[in-house]
Design a protein around this motif. Structure first.
Motif: not given
Ligand code: ADP
Length: 496
Positions: A286-287, A452-462
């Motif tokens: 993830g990192v 981001w906690v325990n993930c990276y780079g997630l983006v949702d338009p809402a």
């Protein structure tokens, strides 16, 4: 490259008439001058672009203004929604060609990065299709004497200038096209001179989807010419910009003339914080991908990796081992994880940061070399990790925009928080821990637009995306973004 869409892409590249897209037509620039654009995986000439300048921006803005006041203004929200959905359908149908153009133009791996993002791109544009039906003011109770009904009305701001960077234009444009079309605005798009091709092809698809000519125009050219003219234009009401903090400052100055609304997504030096209690099987990849994705050419790249001191040695070893499994190479090869950097200029810039990192005492534990052999013509760099970096070194302070990670040790939660926030940027951050208290403490304490906690780079338009501090302002996504494309008006009706 042996497929029908590869032929379509090749024809598009070779067509000398595909210049500026204004009023639904291809037109040459006023001066007829061209700019060369290169394939970063080979260094070879890929295509030439029209060198749009002030006169061309004037023509495009005038066309977008006419479109704003014309037939487009009579489209109902349902018709605008329908149009976005038709565009989404065409985008999907032509996805192979669009992503091939993008990969050739800016070097992102076709099969491991661009193609798998199809659903994300479609879901993003379809989110805005839904937003088209969700625009309106409110009836608000007031405390005025007498009988006064009060309400707010919303109206599209008008002509939007969309200034797009080279590090992911095909997807980046969705966050401008979406709100423009949902709200009934019009746009002049200025793609980066380094990667304009997928944007130009998209403009054609928009008209094919039924968009009236002029609603979206595209002017290619240099930032200092076409970009600056658009940012300063007195008849542009809003600018949406993604790019460097330095250029963001220029755009703020240019906006002063007519007080344009701005949305600025700028640079970053994002912290990614790993606690000793983290699940390292998840944290290591993830990192790594948080910093190396797109060869580090992402504004929210997690480039400052803070690691709790007691696991620093183990973490660095595993991060280095993981980075060596990443295949750097031809963006069109099916197993490539990391493509080249965008240009010779960018490669030289990143290499100079590697020298500075070594001189300032960073310990180089992985990568650090430009790749040669078959890849010598392109701008390829190994994923690079410096360990035992301090937060004050140049490589930990300045945005490098390349595959370069700095590992910085910390001892306590308070330490980690103070180090993470000791930057003028505030775009994004990551936290890896199995302790909910730690996660929440950092989620509240980090001065950045995303945690981001325990993930990276997630983006949702809402949910949306934006920055603190010098990483910019104006939210991208959600209702807040839509509101930025609308004027609000108060109406008071004295009912006696
Ligand atoms: P980079 O240096 O990494 O290309 P920039 O922030 O300069 O990043 O570029 C992002 C976008 O801004 C590109 O489309 C570029 O052409 C444009 N641009 C550059 N300078 C200016 C400027 N002074 N005014 C408006 N746009 C600009």
């Amino acid at each position: 490259m042996n497929s029908p869409w590869a032929t379509t892409a090749a024809n598009f590249l070779a067509d000398p008439n595909k210049q500026l897209f204004i009023d639904g037509k291809w037109v040459p620039s006023a001066t007829g001058e061209r700019i060369e654009t290169f394939n970063p995986s080979t260094g070879q000439l890929l295509a030439t672009l029209a060198r749009g300048q002030k006169a061309d921006v004037d023509a495009a803005v005038a066309s977008s203004r006419r479109a704003f006041q014309g037939h487009w203004s009579s489209f109902t929200p349902a018709q605008r929604q329908q149009l976005i959905m038709q565009f989404a359908e065409l985008f999907e149908k032509n996805f192979e060609e669009l992503t091939l153009l993008e990969s050739l133009d800016m070097g992102a791996p076709l099969m491991t990065r661009l193609r798998p993002a199809k659903n994300t791109a479609l879901q993003t544009i379809l989110y805005y299709a839904a937003q088209a039906r969700n625009i309106g003011g409110e009836t608000v109770s007031n405390s005025l004497p007498g009988k006064v009904t009060s309400m707010t009305l919303k109206a599209p701001v008008g002509v939007v200038g969309g200034i797009i960077p080279w590090n992911g234009p095909l997807f980046s444009q969705m966050h401008i096209l979406g709100p423009v079309l949902a709200t009934g605005c019009t746009a002049v798009i200025k793609p980066s001179e380094e990667a304009s091709l997928a944007i130009l092809r998209t403009a054609e698809l928009l008209v094919e989807a039924g968009l009236p000519p002029g609603v979206v125009n595209v002017v290619t050219g240099f930032g200092s010419e076409a970009g600056a003219a658009l940012a300063a234009h007195p008849d542009v009401n809003r600018v949406a910009f993604t790019g460097s903090t330095g250029t963001g400052r220029e755009i703020i100055k240019a906006s002063a003339g007519n007080m344009k609304r701005l949305q600025l997504e700028l640079g970053g030096k994002s912290p990614d914080i790993v606690f000793a209690d983290a699940d390292l099987d998840k944290a290591v990849p993830g990192v790594a991908m948080g910093v190396f994705s797109n060869s580090g050419q992402i504004c929210f790249a997690g480039t400052r990796i803070f690691v709790e001191r007691k696991i620093q040695a183990e973490f660095v070893e595993r991060l280095g081992a993981y980075s060596r499994t990443l295949k750097v190479g031809d963006p069109l090869a099916p197993d490539t994880n990391l493509g080249p950097l965008i240009s010779r200029r960018q490669l030289d810039r990143v290499l100079s940061y590697l020298d500075i990192g070594r001189q300032e005492g960073g310990e180089l534990v992985a990568g650090g070399r430009r790749l040669g052999g078959d890849l010598a013509g392109g701008y390829y760099l190994e994923p690079t990790i410096f360990s035992n970096v301090s937060n004050t070194m140049t490589i930990a302070r300045e945005e490098i925009f390349g595959p370069v990670a700095s590992v910085i040790p910390f001892d306590t939660v308070e330490d980690a928080l103070a180090l993470a926030n000791a930057t003028e940027y505030g775009l994004a951050s990551g936290v890896w821990t199995t302790n909910i208290d730690t996660a929440l403490k950092l989620a509240h304490g980090i001065e950045a637009g995303t945690v981001w906690v325990n993930c990276y780079g997630l983006v949702d338009p809402a949910v949306g995306f934006g920055g603190y501090k010098e990483s910019g302002y104006g939210w991208k996504g959600g209702q807040a973004q839509i509101d930025g494309y609308l004027y609000q008006k108060a109406v008071y009706i004295n009912v006696g």
